[in-house]
Design a protein around this motif. Structure first.
Motif, PDB file in Angstrom:
ATOM      1  N   CYS A  11       0.839  -1.198   0.000  1.00 58.67           N
ATOM      2  CA  CYS A  11       0.000   0.000   0.000  1.00 58.67           C
ATOM      3  C   CYS A  11       0.876   1.252   0.000  1.00 58.67           C
ATOM      4  CB  CYS A  11      -0.891   0.007   1.240  1.00 58.67           C
ATOM      5  SG  CYS A  11      -2.013   1.429   1.314  1.00 58.67           S
ATOM      6  N   PHE A  12       0.429   2.287  -0.712  1.00 56.49           N
ATOM      7  CA  PHE A  12       1.199   3.535  -0.776  1.00 56.49           C
ATOM      8  C   PHE A  12       1.350   4.179   0.598  1.00 56.49           C
ATOM      9  CE2 PHE A  12      -2.965   5.346  -0.600  1.00 56.49           C
ATOM     10  CZ  PHE A  12      -2.810   6.612  -0.059  1.00 56.49           C
ATOM     11  N   ALA A  13       0.431   3.932   1.511  1.00 57.52           N
ATOM     12  CA  ALA A  13       0.464   4.571   2.826  1.00 57.52           C
ATOM     13  C   ALA A  13       1.089   3.680   3.902  1.00 57.52           C
ATOM     14  CB  ALA A  13      -0.952   4.949   3.248  1.00 57.52           C
ATOM     15  N   TYR A  14       1.564   2.505   3.522  1.00 53.05           N
ATOM     16  CA  TYR A  14       2.123   1.565   4.489  1.00 53.05           C
ATOM     17  C   TYR A  14       3.398   2.100   5.137  1.00 53.05           C
ATOM     18  CZ  TYR A  14       4.488  -2.477   6.431  1.00 53.05           C
ATOM     19  OH  TYR A  14       5.144  -3.337   7.277  1.00 53.05           O
ATOM     20  N   ASP A  15       3.468   1.950   6.426  1.00 48.64           N
ATOM     21  CA  ASP A  15       4.646   2.268   7.208  1.00 48.64           C
ATOM     22  C   ASP A  15       4.690   1.216   8.317  1.00 48.64           C
ATOM     23  OD1 ASP A  15       6.466   3.325   9.105  1.00 48.64           O
ATOM     24  OD2 ASP A  15       6.069   5.352   8.415  1.00 48.64           O
ATOM     25  N   GLU A  16       5.864   0.771   8.686  1.00 50.38           N
ATOM     26  CA  GLU A  16       5.980  -0.259   9.718  1.00 50.38           C
ATOM     27  C   GLU A  16       5.268   0.132  11.008  1.00 50.38           C
ATOM     28  OE1 GLU A  16       9.900  -1.736  10.508  1.00 50.38           O
ATOM     29  OE2 GLU A  16      10.423  -1.581   8.395  1.00 50.38           O
ATOM     30  N   LYS A  17       5.331   1.390  11.359  1.00 52.42           N
ATOM     31  CA  LYS A  17       4.779   1.832  12.635  1.00 52.42           C
ATOM     32  C   LYS A  17       3.336   2.291  12.554  1.00 52.42           C
ATOM     33  CE  LYS A  17       9.318   3.027  14.208  1.00 52.42           C
ATOM     34  NZ  LYS A  17      10.303   4.045  14.332  1.00 52.42           N
ATOM     35  N   LYS A  18       2.932   2.880  11.434  1.00 56.30           N
ATOM     36  CA  LYS A  18       1.571   3.395  11.320  1.00 56.30           C
ATOM     37  C   LYS A  18       1.183   3.568   9.862  1.00 56.30           C
ATOM     38  CE  LYS A  18       2.985   8.177  11.431  1.00 56.30           C
ATOM     39  NZ  LYS A  18       2.581   9.508  11.729  1.00 56.30           N
ATOM     40  N   CYS A  19      -0.082   3.781   9.644  1.00 58.18           N
ATOM     41  CA  CYS A  19      -0.583   4.113   8.312  1.00 58.18           C
ATOM     42  C   CYS A  19      -0.383   5.608   8.126  1.00 58.18           C
ATOM     43  CB  CYS A  19      -2.056   3.746   8.205  1.00 58.18           C
ATOM     44  SG  CYS A  19      -2.797   4.198   6.623  1.00 58.18           S
ATOM     45  N   LYS A  20       0.212   6.006   7.016  1.00 55.67           N
ATOM     46  CA  LYS A  20       0.454   7.422   6.767  1.00 55.67           C
ATOM     47  C   LYS A  20      -0.807   8.154   6.316  1.00 55.67           C
ATOM     48  CE  LYS A  20       4.317   6.209   4.424  1.00 55.67           C
ATOM     49  NZ  LYS A  20       5.349   6.421   3.408  1.00 55.67           N
ATOM     50  N   ALA A  21      -1.878   7.429   5.987  1.00 53.30           N
ATOM     51  CA  ALA A  21      -3.098   8.058   5.490  1.00 53.30           C
ATOM     52  C   ALA A  21      -4.238   8.027   6.513  1.00 53.30           C
ATOM     53  CB  ALA A  21      -3.550   7.369   4.212  1.00 53.30           C
ATOM     54  N   LEU A  22      -4.293   6.995   7.325  1.00 55.62           N
ATOM     55  CA  LEU A  22      -5.364   6.849   8.305  1.00 55.62           C
ATOM     56  C   LEU A  22      -4.787   6.881   9.715  1.00 55.62           C
ATOM     57  CD1 LEU A  22      -7.260   3.941   6.526  1.00 55.62           C
ATOM     58  CD2 LEU A  22      -7.789   6.379   6.423  1.00 55.62           C
ATOM     59  N   LYS A  23      -5.643   6.951  10.715  1.00 55.96           N
ATOM     60  CA  LYS A  23      -5.181   7.023  12.105  1.00 55.96           C
ATOM     61  C   LYS A  23      -4.586   5.710  12.596  1.00 55.96           C
ATOM     62  CE  LYS A  23      -8.110  10.780  13.564  1.00 55.96           C
ATOM     63  NZ  LYS A  23      -9.074  11.263  14.535  1.00 55.96           N
ATOM     64  N   GLU A  24      -4.965   4.602  11.978  1.00 52.78           N
ATOM     65  CA  GLU A  24      -4.402   3.310  12.341  1.00 52.78           C
ATOM     66  C   GLU A  24      -4.332   2.416  11.116  1.00 52.78           C
ATOM     67  OE1 GLU A  24      -7.296   0.663  14.546  1.00 52.78           O
ATOM     68  OE2 GLU A  24      -8.151   2.639  14.955  1.00 52.78           O
ATOM     69  N   ARG A  25      -3.576   1.317  11.215  1.00 51.63           N
ATOM     70  CA  ARG A  25      -3.442   0.372  10.101  1.00 51.63           C
ATOM     71  C   ARG A  25      -4.549  -0.674  10.197  1.00 51.63           C
ATOM     72  NH1 ARG A  25       2.638  -1.110  10.574  1.00 51.63           N
ATOM     73  NH2 ARG A  25       1.657  -2.981  11.318  1.00 51.63           N
ATOM     74  N   TYR A  26      -5.653  -0.409   9.530  1.00 51.45           N
ATOM     75  CA  TYR A  26      -6.777  -1.347   9.529  1.00 51.45           C
ATOM     76  C   TYR A  26      -6.416  -2.671   8.869  1.00 51.45           C
ATOM     77  CZ  TYR A  26      -9.741   2.456  11.084  1.00 51.45           C
ATOM     78  OH  TYR A  26     -10.295   3.472  11.817  1.00 51.45           O
ATOM     79  N   CYS A  27      -5.487  -2.626   7.910  1.00 51.51           N
ATOM     80  CA  CYS A  27      -5.135  -3.843   7.181  1.00 51.51           C
ATOM     81  C   CYS A  27      -4.518  -4.907   8.086  1.00 51.51           C
ATOM     82  CB  CYS A  27      -4.195  -3.531   6.024  1.00 51.51           C
ATOM     83  SG  CYS A  27      -2.571  -2.922   6.510  1.00 51.51           S
ATOM     84  N   ASP A  28      -4.075  -4.532   9.281  1.00 56.02           N
ATOM     85  CA  ASP A  28      -3.527  -5.523  10.204  1.00 56.02           C
ATOM     86  C   ASP A  28      -4.603  -6.476  10.719  1.00 56.02           C
ATOM     87  OD1 ASP A  28      -0.912  -4.567  10.053  1.00 56.02           O
ATOM     88  OD2 ASP A  28      -1.200  -3.174  11.713  1.00 56.02           O
ATOM     89  N   ARG A  29      -5.867  -6.055  10.650  1.00 55.70           N
ATOM     90  CA  ARG A  29      -6.923  -6.896  11.210  1.00 55.70           C
ATOM     91  C   ARG A  29      -8.138  -7.106  10.309  1.00 55.70           C
ATOM     92  NH1 ARG A  29      -7.476  -1.962  13.697  1.00 55.70           N
ATOM     93  NH2 ARG A  29      -9.561  -1.117  13.662  1.00 55.70           N
ATOM     94  N   GLU A  30      -8.264  -6.308   9.232  1.00 50.56           N
ATOM     95  CA  GLU A  30      -9.418  -6.438   8.344  1.00 50.56           C
ATOM     96  C   GLU A  30      -9.088  -5.886   6.962  1.00 50.56           C
ATOM     97  OE1 GLU A  30     -12.175  -2.680   9.215  1.00 50.56           O
ATOM     98  OE2 GLU A  30     -11.649  -3.771  11.025  1.00 50.56           O
ATOM     99  N   LYS A  31     -10.000  -6.084   6.017  1.00 53.66           N
ATOM    100  CA  LYS A  31      -9.801  -5.550   4.671  1.00 53.66           C
ATOM    101  C   LYS A  31      -9.967  -4.037   4.729  1.00 53.66           C
ATOM    102  CE  LYS A  31     -11.425  -5.860  -0.036  1.00 53.66           C
ATOM    103  NZ  LYS A  31     -12.297  -4.838  -0.538  1.00 53.66           N
ATOM    104  N   CYS A  32      -8.964  -3.317   4.271  1.00 53.05           N
ATOM    105  CA  CYS A  32      -9.007  -1.856   4.270  1.00 53.05           C
ATOM    106  C   CYS A  32      -9.550  -1.369   2.932  1.00 53.05           C
ATOM    107  CB  CYS A  32      -7.612  -1.286   4.515  1.00 53.05           C
ATOM    108  SG  CYS A  32      -7.566   0.517   4.478  1.00 53.05           S
ATOM    109  N   ASN A  33     -10.627  -0.640   2.966  1.00 56.20           N
ATOM    110  CA  ASN A  33     -11.226  -0.109   1.740  1.00 56.20           C
ATOM    111  C   ASN A  33     -10.441   1.060   1.165  1.00 56.20           C
ATOM    112  OD1 ASN A  33     -13.379  -1.928   1.777  1.00 56.20           O
ATOM    113  ND2 ASN A  33     -14.497  -0.657   3.217  1.00 56.20           N
TER     114      ASN A  33
END
Length: 59
Positions: A11-33
Motif C-alpha cells: 500500500c502507498f500509505a504503508y509504514d511499519e509503525k503506522k498508516c500514513k493516510a489513516l489514524k491506524e493500520r486497519y489492514c492488520d486486522r481487516e480488509k481496508c477499503n
C-alpha cells in the motif's frame, strides 16, 4: 502495531509503525477499503500535482 497475514505492505500509505493516510493500520486486522498501490495512488494525480507533491516531499 504488529504486522499480520492481512497487512498490505504494498500500500502507498504503508509504514511499519503506522498508516500514513489513516489514524491506524486497519489492514492488520481487516480488509481496508482505502488500500491502493503506489501506482494506483500516483495515477489519480495530474503531472502538475505529482510535481508539486515531489517538491513538497523533498523539502
Amino acid at each position: 502495531m504488529k504486522e499480520t497475514s492481512t497487512t498490505r505492505r504494498d500500500c502507498f500509505a504503508y509504514d511499519e509503525k503506522k498508516c500514513k493516510a489513516l489514524k491506524e493500520r486497519y489492514c492488520d486486522r481487516e480488509k481496508c477499503n482505502f488500500f491502493k498501490t503506489r501506482a494506483e495512488f500516483e495515477a489519480g494525480f495530474s503531472e502538475e500535482q505529482m510535481k508539486a507533491y515531489s517538491i513538497k516531499k523533498n523539502s
